[in-house]
Write a protein that holds these residues in place. Structure first.
Motif, mmCIF file in Angstrom:
data_model
loop_
_atom_site.group_PDB
_atom_site.id
_atom_site.type_symbol
_atom_site.label_atom_id
_atom_site.label_comp_id
_atom_site.label_asym_id
_atom_site.label_seq_id
_atom_site.Cartn_x
_atom_site.Cartn_y
_atom_site.Cartn_z
ATOM 1 N N PHE A 78 109.698 18.100 44.123
ATOM 2 C CA PHE A 78 109.058 17.033 43.339
ATOM 3 C C PHE A 78 107.548 17.089 43.547
ATOM 4 N N VAL A 79 106.968 18.133 43.037
ATOM 5 C CA VAL A 79 105.544 18.414 43.247
ATOM 6 C C VAL A 79 104.964 18.963 41.947
ATOM 7 N N THR A 80 103.668 19.181 41.940
ATOM 8 C CA THR A 80 103.075 19.898 40.820
ATOM 9 C C THR A 80 103.101 21.381 41.171
ATOM 10 N N SER A 81 102.573 22.239 40.310
ATOM 11 C CA SER A 81 102.769 23.677 40.530
ATOM 12 C C SER A 81 101.547 24.377 41.097
ATOM 13 N N LEU A 125 100.734 15.432 48.746
ATOM 14 C CA LEU A 125 102.209 15.400 48.716
ATOM 15 C C LEU A 125 102.765 15.949 47.403
ATOM 16 N N LEU A 126 101.847 16.302 46.484
ATOM 17 C CA LEU A 126 102.249 16.961 45.234
ATOM 18 C C LEU A 126 101.930 18.453 45.291
ATOM 19 N N ASP A 127 101.411 18.906 46.421
ATOM 20 C CA ASP A 127 101.067 20.323 46.591
ATOM 21 C C ASP A 127 102.351 21.157 46.588
ATOM 22 N N ASN A 152 95.195 19.488 32.708
ATOM 23 C CA ASN A 152 94.998 18.154 32.123
ATOM 24 C C ASN A 152 96.164 17.212 32.443
ATOM 25 N N ASN A 153 96.916 17.552 33.495
ATOM 26 C CA ASN A 153 97.861 16.580 34.068
ATOM 27 C C ASN A 153 97.085 15.531 34.884
ATOM 28 N N ALA A 154 95.870 15.903 35.300
ATOM 29 C CA ALA A 154 95.045 14.982 36.094
ATOM 30 C C ALA A 154 94.386 13.948 35.189
ATOM 31 N N GLY A 155 94.012 12.839 35.775
ATOM 32 C CA GLY A 155 93.272 11.823 35.028
ATOM 33 C C GLY A 155 92.316 11.151 35.985
ATOM 34 N N ALA A 213 92.521 17.774 42.412
ATOM 35 C CA ALA A 213 93.283 16.923 41.492
ATOM 36 C C ALA A 213 94.672 16.705 42.102
ATOM 37 N N GLN A 214 95.397 15.709 41.606
ATOM 38 C CA GLN A 214 96.696 15.304 42.180
ATOM 39 C C GLN A 214 96.504 14.960 43.663
ATOM 40 N N GLY A 215 97.506 15.239 44.485
ATOM 41 C CA GLY A 215 97.374 14.847 45.889
ATOM 42 C C GLY A 215 98.202 15.763 46.771
ATOM 43 N N ILE A 217 111.824 16.365 37.153
ATOM 44 C CA ILE A 217 110.774 16.194 38.159
ATOM 45 C C ILE A 217 109.944 14.957 37.816
ATOM 46 N N GLY A 218 109.948 14.618 36.531
ATOM 47 C CA GLY A 218 109.074 13.529 36.075
ATOM 48 C C GLY A 218 107.667 14.057 35.845
ATOM 49 N N THR A 219 107.551 15.239 35.225
ATOM 50 C CA THR A 219 106.224 15.843 35.017
ATOM 51 C C THR A 219 105.450 15.102 33.935
ATOM 52 N N THR A 220 104.198 15.509 33.770
ATOM 53 C CA THR A 220 103.358 14.910 32.724
ATOM 54 C C THR A 220 103.633 15.562 31.360
ATOM 55 N N LYS A 221 104.457 16.597 31.338
ATOM 56 C CA LYS A 221 104.825 17.354 30.125
ATOM 57 C C LYS A 221 103.617 18.003 29.452
ATOM 58 N N ARG A 229 103.137 6.569 43.692
ATOM 59 C CA ARG A 229 103.559 7.888 43.198
ATOM 60 C C ARG A 229 104.048 7.728 41.769
ATOM 61 N N VAL A 230 103.827 8.752 40.958
ATOM 62 C CA VAL A 230 104.348 8.756 39.578
ATOM 63 C C VAL A 230 105.367 9.876 39.483
ATOM 64 N N GLY A 231 106.415 9.638 38.765
ATOM 65 C CA GLY A 231 107.433 10.677 38.615
ATOM 66 C C GLY A 231 108.538 10.505 39.637
ATOM 67 N N GLY A 259 100.174 7.043 31.101
ATOM 68 C CA GLY A 259 100.371 5.600 30.959
ATOM 69 C C GLY A 259 101.618 5.094 31.668
ATOM 70 N N ARG A 260 102.335 6.010 32.354
ATOM 71 C CA ARG A 260 103.579 5.587 33.027
ATOM 72 C C ARG A 260 103.274 4.627 34.177
ATOM 73 N N PRO A 261 104.122 3.587 34.367
ATOM 74 C CA PRO A 261 103.913 2.714 35.512
ATOM 75 C C PRO A 261 104.110 3.506 36.807
ATOM 76 N N GLY A 314 98.468 11.530 44.788
ATOM 77 C CA GLY A 314 97.537 11.467 43.660
ATOM 78 C C GLY A 314 97.183 10.027 43.341
ATOM 79 N N ASP A 315 96.241 9.870 42.424
ATOM 80 C CA ASP A 315 95.799 8.544 41.971
ATOM 81 C C ASP A 315 95.225 7.699 43.108
ATOM 82 N N GLU A 316 94.570 8.344 44.052
ATOM 83 C CA GLU A 316 93.970 7.611 45.180
ATOM 84 C C GLU A 316 92.595 7.055 44.827
HETATM 85 P P1 IMP Z 1 103.150 18.198 36.471
HETATM 86 O O1 IMP Z 1 101.924 18.401 37.267
HETATM 87 O O2 IMP Z 1 102.890 17.661 35.099
HETATM 88 O O3 IMP Z 1 104.032 19.408 36.455
HETATM 89 O O4 IMP Z 1 104.025 17.050 37.197
HETATM 90 C C1 IMP Z 1 104.620 17.254 38.473
HETATM 91 C C2 IMP Z 1 104.547 15.978 39.312
HETATM 92 O O5 IMP Z 1 103.194 15.709 39.619
HETATM 93 C C3 IMP Z 1 105.060 14.719 38.606
HETATM 94 O O6 IMP Z 1 105.649 13.883 39.567
HETATM 95 C C4 IMP Z 1 103.796 14.079 38.059
HETATM 96 O O7 IMP Z 1 103.937 12.696 37.873
HETATM 97 C C5 IMP Z 1 102.843 14.404 39.188
HETATM 98 N N1 IMP Z 1 101.442 14.440 38.773
HETATM 99 C C6 IMP Z 1 100.808 15.409 38.076
HETATM 100 N N2 IMP Z 1 99.521 15.114 37.913
HETATM 101 C C7 IMP Z 1 99.311 13.947 38.532
HETATM 102 C C8 IMP Z 1 98.150 13.141 38.754
HETATM 103 O O8 IMP Z 1 97.025 13.463 38.365
HETATM 104 N N3 IMP Z 1 98.345 11.983 39.455
HETATM 105 C C9 IMP Z 1 99.558 11.632 39.952
HETATM 106 N N4 IMP Z 1 100.652 12.352 39.776
HETATM 107 C C10 IMP Z 1 100.540 13.504 39.079
#
Ligand code: IMP
Length: 423
Positions: free
Chosen positions: A235-238, A225-227, A37-40, A221-223, A124-128, A270-272, A300-302, A12-14
């Motif tokens: 350590f992925v999104t859902s 390796l988060l699939d 809305n975990n994406a930005g 959205a995301q990337g 996992i380090g999710t976006t909550k 990578r974040v998380g 806003g996480r580094p 993600g964040d590419e």
């Molecule tokens: P979740 O999607 O909030 O459940 O988070 C699961 C994982 O995906 C965590 O490692 C997040 O940091 C990561 N993640 C979710 N959305 C993004 C994104 O848009 N960019 C980068 N990482 C993301």
């Protein structure tokens, strides 16, 4: 433009927001198909910076139709705030924004459960934002969709059933307070009234558009390796952030999709939590994070940063069927003496040239690097491939060769003008 999927090929964040903004003028419809809305997605237009979390970034282009497909999970509060933000900036949404009846709705108990789980030891380090718990309900067949929200009888019954279960989990497992049916019902009925005008059968809408030869841009959205299937599980999104998700997440069959473009950052972030084989040591991390502005657009996480990892991007090329690559943030590498590209992994004496799905291997491996000379020139103002420093061209050529895929566009900054073709 053929019907095209744009996906992130790393964690993600590419820079998908910027690339989608560049391709949007050639499309008629821009569609989100997974995540929430975990994406930005950040788009910079002149002095204006837009960060969109839910609505496709194509909304910034007049006359384009933007769709949230069935595969997306929607927090209606966040959605209405985003619509409000766009309208305050003079961007009209009505009549050109649609949301699938079948998209699932995020409730406060999803966010709360996400937070509580993240408070435990193995996080996992999710976006909550409640993404995982909402998708869990969807798969468990307990979720509440937009269409359910719009029918007060159905909504009442589903919410009651869900709250019975969620409040018991909150109390018994987490010792946390539950939610009142009345308050939630009122709050979400109010949202229902406000989002009703955007809700429709987007599967029909998109397939009708394709029949009329309209062009669709699918915004991942995301990337990769988060699939949830192809990433660094757990350590992925859902959701399925890979290109296949574009089909299941919209109801547009795979035969109607013509092209997949992978967005690849010139290094890796990578974040998380989770494995990151090529992660930098502190001094290089500080330098690249600062120069690349590597801080999450949503939380806003580094971001963690590292060298380019061709093993994971090769995996991405394969699982997405990437036809072409857009390489972003090349300028962030300006001024480095030497660059490293990871070409394989070593674990317990064995060489891995392909992405290993075993989290133990991924966490304990040693990356094997190929070194290549850096360049001193500032590339942020370069406007054509021919003007790139020789060593930057060499770096791109090496990446292209390893990935066996053409890099078609190169981005050297967040603005639209800081992009050029590789010709
Ligand atoms: P979740 O999607 O909030 O459940 O988070 C699961 C994982 O995906 C965590 O490692 C997040 O940091 C990561 N993640 C979710 N959305 C993004 C994104 O848009 N960019 C980068 N990482 C993301």
């Amino acid at each position: 433009m053929p019907n095209t999927v744009i996906i992130g090929a790393q964690w993600g964040d590419e820079g998908k927001g910027k690339v989608i903004d560049i391709f949007a003028p050639k499309a008629d419809y821009i569609v989100r198909y997974q995540g929430g809305n975990n994406a930005g997605h950040t788009v910079v237009i002149g002095k204006d910076k837009f960060v969109l979390h839910l609505i496709p970034s194509g909304i910034l282009h007049k006359g384009k139709i933007c769709v949230i497909g069935n595969g997306v999970v929607v927090d209606p509060k966040a959605l209405l705030e985003e619509i409000g933000m766009l309208e305050a900036k003079g961007i009209k949404v009505d009549g050109r924004f649609f949301i699938s009846h079948q998209a699932h709705i995020i409730f406060p108990y999803h966010r709360r459960l996400d937070e509580l789980k993240e408070g435990m030891k193995k996080k996992i380090g999710t976006t909550k934002k409640g993404i995982g718990p909402c998708y869990s309900d969807k798969v468990a067949r307990a979720g509440i969709r937009v269409i359910d929200l719009l029918n007060s009888v159905v909504f009442k019954e589903k919410l009651k059933n869900n709250l019975k279960e969620k409040n018991a989990i909150l109390a018994k497992i987490y010792n946390a307070e539950g939610y009142s049916f009345e308050a939630l019902y009122r709050e979400y009925s109010d949202y229902a009234g406000k989002i009703k005008k955007y809700a429709c059968d987007t599967t029909l809408l998109l397939n009708d558009a394709i029949k009329k030869s309209k062009r669709i841009l699918f915004e991942g959205a995301q990337g990769t390796l988060l699939d949830v299937d192809h990433g660094t599980y757990p350590f992925v999104t859902s959701s399925n952030a890979t290109a296949g998700g574009a089909s299941t997440g919209t109801g547009v069959g795979p035969t109607k999709i013509d092209k997949v473009i992978g967005i690849v950052k010139a290094y890796t972030t990578r974040v998380g939590e989770g494995p990151f084989p090529t992660e930098f040591e502190q001094d290089l991390l500080d330098r690249i994070r600062e120069k690349g502005g590597e801080f999450g657009a949503t939380t806003g996480r580094p971001r963690r940063c590292g060298w380019f990892d061709s093993v994971i991007v090769k995996h991405s090329v394969m699982v997405n069927g990437i036809d072409e690559i857009v390489l972003t943030k090349l300028d962030v590498l300006d001024g480095l003496e030497v660059l490293k590209i990871c070409t394989a992994y070593k674990y317990e004496g064995r060489i891995y040239k392909n992405f290993p799905s075993d989290i133990k291997v991924l966490s304990g491996l040693e990356p094997i690097y190929e070194e290549t000379p850096g360049w001193k020139t500032d590339t942020a103002n370069i406007t054509s491939y021919s003007k790139l420093p020789r060593n930057a061209k060499l770096y791109l050529k090496k990446i292209q060769k390893l990935l066996e895929t053409r890099i078609v566009l190169i981005s050297v900054g967040s603005e639209r003008r800081q992009t050029f073709s590789s010709e």
